[in-house]
Design an enzyme around this catalytic site. Structure first.
Site, PDB file in Angstrom:
ATOM      1  N   SER A 152       0.835  -1.197   0.000  1.00  0.00           N
ATOM      2  CA  SER A 152       0.000   0.000   0.000  1.00  0.00           C
ATOM      3  C   SER A 152       0.867   1.242   0.000  1.00  0.00           C
ATOM      4  O   SER A 152       1.975   1.244   0.548  1.00  0.00           O
ATOM      5  CB  SER A 152      -0.906   0.023   1.234  1.00  0.00           C
ATOM      6  OG  SER A 152      -1.649   1.224   1.300  1.00  0.00           O
ATOM      7  N   TYR A 168      -2.988   0.096  10.166  1.00  0.00           N
ATOM      8  CA  TYR A 168      -3.105  -0.386   8.791  1.00  0.00           C
ATOM      9  C   TYR A 168      -1.821  -0.113   8.011  1.00  0.00           C
ATOM     10  O   TYR A 168      -1.272  -1.015   7.360  1.00  0.00           O
ATOM     11  CB  TYR A 168      -4.299   0.276   8.088  1.00  0.00           C
ATOM     12  CG  TYR A 168      -4.430  -0.131   6.639  1.00  0.00           C
ATOM     13  CD1 TYR A 168      -5.048  -1.327   6.296  1.00  0.00           C
ATOM     14  CD2 TYR A 168      -3.921   0.667   5.613  1.00  0.00           C
ATOM     15  CE1 TYR A 168      -5.150  -1.718   4.969  1.00  0.00           C
ATOM     16  CE2 TYR A 168      -4.020   0.284   4.293  1.00  0.00           C
ATOM     17  CZ  TYR A 168      -4.638  -0.905   3.977  1.00  0.00           C
ATOM     18  OH  TYR A 168      -4.733  -1.290   2.660  1.00  0.00           O
TER      19      TYR A 168
END
Length: 291
Positions: free
Chosen positions: A143, A156
């Site tokens: 990500s 996250y």
């Protein structure tokens, strides 16, 4: 014209919705036989049926691959169905809450670590013996948040940073077995995770995501799937240990540069894949927005 994944067998975890659904369709379109994995209450069979409808080959595997039993059995499903495994796509993961770190629920942290990290480790562990035989490759979901961190969901971004380092290590360790390992690192993609109506992001976060992106829009699941297909194919035969940003330029941006982007350039491309579950990735899941 040969399809770039013809004759390959691929497992795609988290493949029933969002980016995972797009990867499954793209790989099938490129000739791969696909094991479509997701949680039991996700629309797995819908994706399998759609792939078959459009001429592809796929079988479902419903199960939480952060559990050792399901990780082993997901891999075994590929071997039982097709006799080989060439590609592992570690796409399964969650984005369940937005909150400042001091307010972030511990149980959500534990679920995020389990679903994002443990699933990738277990699937890699149990897939490697078969990937060594086929000289296959692994592509995991990194990500942009793993590069830059992400406020209001710091755990996250931390899990994605772990995935980046894990794949780099696997790339070095497994090269002697002719295995490649890489990450695709999306930014804000048009799924349930980036829609205030569908998930834990509020309107301010949603607006900031777009304004901070030079292309001034979300990416589409298909745009991400196209990058996966290239990296998983023999066209990327000299690519291993790499982190491929698919983030519309947000990592290199310095400020809300999206406001300068012309309106005509902000439209998402229509694409070719027939996707039905792009916005359903958080259905049947508990999400929280804590302010």
């Amino acid at each position: 014209m040969d399809r770039r994944l013809e004759g390959k067998v691929a497992i795609v975890t988290g493949a029933a919705t969002g980016i995972g659904e797009a990867i499954a369709h793209k790989f099938a379109k490129e000739g791969a036989k696909v094991i479509v994995n997701s949680l039991p209450d996700d629309p797995i069979q819908d994706v399998v049926d759609a792939i078959k409808k459009y001429g592809g080959e796929a079988v479902p595997y419903a199960g939480d691959v952060s559990q050792e039993f399901h990780a082993q059995n997901c891999v075994q499903t590929a071997i039982t169905a097709y006799g080989q495994l060439d590609i592992l796509i570690n796409n399964a993961g969650v984005f369940l809450a937005t909150a400042e770190t001091q307010d972030y629920p511990v149980d959500v942290f534990d679920d995020t670590v389990r679903m994002n990290i443990r699933s990738a480790f277990l699937m890699t562990k149990y897939a490697l013996p078969y990937l060594q035989k086929s000289r296959g490759n692994i592509v995991s979901a990194g990500s942009e948040a793993g590069f830059n961190g992400i406020a209001q969901n710091t755990p996250y971004g931390g899990t994605k940073g772990w995935i980046h380092s894990f794949m780099k290590g696997v790339a070095v360790e497994q090269a002697k077995y002719c295995i490649r390992a890489n990450c695709v690192c999306p930014g804000a993609i048009d799924t349930a995770w980036t829609r205030k109506e569908k998930g834990p992001m509020d309107s301010k976060m949603e607006k900031m995501l777009i304004q901070g992106t030079p292309m001034a829009r979300r990416g589409t699941p298909e745009e991400v799937a196209n990058v996966y297909a290239f990296i998983a194919s023999s066209e990327a035969s000299y690519v291993t240990g790499a982190l491929w940003l698919v983030d519309g330029g947000v990592t290199v941006a310095k400020g809300a540069v999206g406001s300068d982007t012309p309106m005509w350039f902000r439209s998402e491309p229509q694409g070719e894949l027939r996707l039905e579950h792009e916005q359903e990735g958080l259905d049947n899941k508990d999400t929280q927005t804590i302010k």
